[in-house]
Write a protein that holds these residues in place. Structure first.
Motif, short mmCIF file in Angstrom:
data_model
loop_
_atom_site.label_atom_id
_atom_site.label_comp_id
_atom_site.label_asym_id
_atom_site.label_seq_id
_atom_site.Cartn_x
_atom_site.Cartn_y
_atom_site.Cartn_z
N UNK A 198 41.89 32.39 36.61
CA UNK A 198 42.82 32.63 37.72
C UNK A 198 42.06 32.67 39.03
N UNK A 199 42.50 31.90 40.01
CA UNK A 199 41.85 31.86 41.32
C UNK A 199 42.44 32.94 42.23
N UNK A 200 41.56 33.58 43.02
CA UNK A 200 41.99 34.59 43.99
C UNK A 200 41.58 34.15 45.39
N UNK A 201 42.46 34.42 46.34
CA UNK A 201 42.27 34.01 47.74
C UNK A 201 41.78 35.21 48.54
N UNK A 202 40.53 35.14 49.02
CA UNK A 202 39.91 36.23 49.77
C UNK A 202 39.95 35.92 51.26
N UNK A 243 55.36 43.58 43.97
CA UNK A 243 55.45 42.23 43.43
C UNK A 243 55.28 42.20 41.91
N UNK A 244 54.58 43.20 41.35
CA UNK A 244 54.40 43.24 39.90
C UNK A 244 53.42 42.21 39.38
N UNK A 245 52.49 41.76 40.21
CA UNK A 245 51.47 40.80 39.77
C UNK A 245 50.09 41.43 40.00
N UNK A 246 49.07 41.04 39.22
CA UNK A 246 47.73 41.58 39.45
C UNK A 246 47.17 41.10 40.78
N UNK A 247 46.44 41.97 41.45
CA UNK A 247 45.83 41.61 42.73
C UNK A 247 44.60 42.48 42.91
N UNK A 248 43.79 42.17 43.94
CA UNK A 248 42.58 42.95 44.24
C UNK A 248 42.79 43.61 45.59
N UNK A 249 42.89 44.94 45.64
CA UNK A 249 43.16 45.63 46.91
C UNK A 249 42.02 45.47 47.90
N UNK A 250 42.35 45.47 49.18
CA UNK A 250 41.35 45.35 50.23
C UNK A 250 40.33 46.48 50.16
N UNK A 251 40.78 47.69 49.81
CA UNK A 251 39.87 48.83 49.73
C UNK A 251 38.80 48.62 48.66
N UNK A 252 39.18 47.98 47.55
CA UNK A 252 38.22 47.70 46.48
C UNK A 252 37.20 46.66 46.94
N UNK A 253 37.67 45.62 47.61
CA UNK A 253 36.76 44.57 48.10
C UNK A 253 35.77 45.15 49.10
N UNK A 300 39.30 43.74 56.04
CA UNK A 300 39.41 43.18 54.69
C UNK A 300 40.88 43.13 54.29
N UNK A 301 41.28 42.02 53.68
CA UNK A 301 42.67 41.84 53.25
C UNK A 301 42.76 41.85 51.73
N UNK A 302 43.94 42.21 51.22
CA UNK A 302 44.16 42.13 49.78
C UNK A 302 43.97 40.69 49.30
N UNK A 303 43.39 40.53 48.12
CA UNK A 303 43.20 39.19 47.53
C UNK A 303 44.28 38.97 46.46
N UNK A 304 45.09 37.95 46.67
CA UNK A 304 46.17 37.64 45.74
C UNK A 304 45.81 36.42 44.89
N UNK A 305 46.33 36.37 43.67
CA UNK A 305 46.03 35.24 42.80
C UNK A 305 46.79 33.98 43.22
N UNK A 336 57.79 33.67 43.82
CA UNK A 336 57.33 34.75 44.67
C UNK A 336 55.86 34.58 45.03
N UNK A 337 55.06 34.18 44.05
CA UNK A 337 53.64 33.96 44.29
C UNK A 337 53.42 32.83 45.29
N UNK A 338 54.21 31.78 45.19
CA UNK A 338 54.14 30.69 46.17
C UNK A 338 54.48 31.18 47.57
N UNK A 339 55.49 32.06 47.64
CA UNK A 339 55.89 32.60 48.94
C UNK A 339 54.80 33.49 49.54
N UNK A 340 54.13 34.26 48.68
CA UNK A 340 53.01 35.10 49.15
C UNK A 340 51.90 34.22 49.72
N UNK A 341 51.60 33.12 49.04
CA UNK A 341 50.55 32.20 49.50
C UNK A 341 50.93 31.58 50.84
#
Length: 304
Positions: free
Chosen positions: A242-246, A133-143, A195-200, A80-85
């Motif tokens: 863990x790397x995050x994509x901004x 998705x049930x995975x940790x992420x950084x919301x766009x609003x927080x960024x 700003x977009x959500x940042x996913x790992x 799923x994470x690969x598909x998100x990327x």
């Protein structure tokens, strides 16, 4: 005699097993518990809904800390994470074709990071997981919020006006983040930067950490901070290695700011530079004052 002893030993083992099962219980319907069999793939669902209770001194308590293994991504979530990327890459290409200008960066925590520490949870502390998705992420609003606070602190603090009031009277600040009526534009405006959500990026490493309250009675206002008080350890979840994509972008042309503190700077380039500064110098998430949440930029070419 040997057979009788074996039967007694087996019965004792079964009784001990029953006792152990009674000490750790799940508040779920029996058929649901049998169906799940502790094999929930969604980490967020597992943390927030699959709660075990432990009996201590005749009272039941929530099992606040669990094995780190429960936070490892399953094979399904890795796919799923690969598909998100892949989807994020396609989204960027489609936005660029539609006339958007996009900038991307890859960042990794220098040490540890904790997002959503104050999210309501029966475990005292929690972590923010994507609700689908049930995975940790950084919301766009927080960024957006943390970059906004960083710019206000660095560029508009120290004058006669309050920092935020001074920022709202700056054209570049309003162009980036938007503004209300009581601003330089005298009208409500939407910010030009998206700003977009940042996913790992796989792998996602989640581990328990601890903060130890040594003088609980003192903080409650009852006693002086003496060594006679027992420490009260509080466990919380962190992300490391863990790397995050901004991703940030702008719909219109990346025009120059006409006046104010940032006069002559291009809106998207300026925001992107401040995004990097924020992640490196200001930090993201909770407990930044003690070193959590600071990030370093990674080589994006290896990822793409």
């Amino acid at each position: 005699m040997n057979r009788k002893r074996m039967k007694r030993n087996n019965s004792k083992k079964n009784n001990n097993k029953m006792n152990n099962d009674e000490k750790i219980s799940l508040k779920l319907p029996r058929d649901t518990r049998q169906l799940l069999n502790d094999n929930i793939e969604n980490i967020g669902l597992k943390l927030n809904k699959y709660i075990k209770f432990v009996e201590k001194k005749g009272k039941e308590e929530v099992q606040k800390r669990t094995n780190n293994g429960m936070f490892r991504l399953s094979s399904a979530q890795k796919k799923l994470l690969d598909q998100i990327t892949i989807r994020n890459r396609k989204m960027i290409i489609e936005l660029q074709q539609a006339g958007y200008e996009i900038k991307t960066a890859l960042f990794k925590p220098l040490w540890r990071m904790t997002i959503g520490l104050g999210v309501p949870s029966v475990r005292e502390t929690s972590m923010l997981f994507h609700h689908i998705y049930g995975i940790p992420y950084i919301p766009a609003s927080m960024i957006k919020g943390v970059v906004r606070n960083y710019i206000i602190t660095e560029k508009f603090r120290g004058g006669d006006q309050k920092a935020e009031e001074a920022a709202l009277q700056d054209e570049g600040f309003c162009d980036i983040f938007g503004c209300p009526k009581n601003s330089v534009y005298k009208e409500s405006r939407q910010g030009k930067i998206i700003f977009f959500d940042a996913f790992p990026i796989d792998p996602v490493n989640i581990e328990w950490d601890i903060m130890n309250v040594h003088y609980q009675k003192y903080y409650n206002g009852n006693e002086y901070p003496t060594d006679s008080q027992n420490p009260n350890p509080v466990f919380f979840l962190t992300i490391k290695d863990t790397q995050f994509y901004f991703v940030i972008g702008i719909k219109r042309e990346n025009e120059k700011i006409k006046s104010g503190v940032f006069a002559g700077e291009k809106i998207l380039d300026l925001t992107f530079d401040y995004l990097k500064e924020t992640l490196e110098n200001y930090g993201l998430g909770a407990k930044t004052a003690v070193g959590y949440g600071f990030m370093k930029e990674e080589n994006l070419e290896n990822f793409l």
